[in-house]
Design an enzyme around this catalytic site. Sequence first.
Site: not given
Length: 338
Positions: A104, A304-306
């Site tokens: 990210i 995930g994590e954006g």
Amino acid sequence: MIRFADRAAFTAALSALPGPGEAAVTAARTRQAELTKPAGSLGRLEDIAVFMAGWQNTPRPRIDRVQAVVFAGNHGVAARGVSAFPVEVTEQMVANFRAGGAAINALCRSCSADLSVVPLDLERPTGDISEEAAMSEAECLAALNAGAAAVSPDTQLLFVGEMGIGNTTPASALCAAAFGGEAALWCGKGSGIDDEGVARKILAVEQALALHLPDCDDAFETLRRLGGREIAAMAGAILAARMMRIPVLLDGFIACASIAPIVARVPGFTAHCLAAHCSAEPGHVRLLGYFGLEPLLRLGMRLGEGSGAAAAVPIVRAALATHNEMATFAEAAVASGS
């Protein structure tokens, strides 16, 4: 700063959601019709530009400030072997985020997004949802407010991400509680668990639903019983963004699951959201269907994590570049056709 004083205030906010600026939407559509291109030829880029105009309430929207927030939390249900990684990894990854070494971080640098990381009581995992509620009412409210407080009012585009070992299990439970269906429909391999791990996840979700579903009578209670701190924080951030008319790029399965209990009760809640991507987690495509959102990207991501939202930011930038920088037929002295 937006803050929910109590559960009633959170619920009241859901019944008083602002909408986009209709005059700005109309003006943006008019401009799109006047640009030097056949009508509709830029496809979804045109729709994105109009969407952004409405939520920024200006015919010529900009994204000079993209904000990314990663929330981190630990889960009691992780002790049931539902993840490929130990819970210590959550805190280790928070340190990696802060050192700038995670995916990210690289993606935020590439799309010029300002990244912040918000760890939430990592030393104190939530309750195991298969045996007890994830959080007390006070803990859930604190997580929602941590999410709301993280959103800067000058943000022009927001996306949120998460880090929490085992969090696809509560995410699956939230989706099943919100939209129904067997636990197996919502449970995937998450961090890369084997078939036995998936079976443990399904059992945990089944037990959680049997225990909590009769009491999940509103979005708050569903988040409190079946969610997690970082999950509730994402919901609080996305709700705060709606209250401030800030457009949101939704990341993957867990980020979307955080608002599933809200969308189930307020179907128009995602009006300020674009689905950045469809992840490889099998429940995500089903969840986007319930949201009525078509993803901008399908890259098979499941980090995930954006990360998926960060990857989609350049698409939004492209939409606004064409919207704002192209000449109109009149300006270019080009015949517009019939």
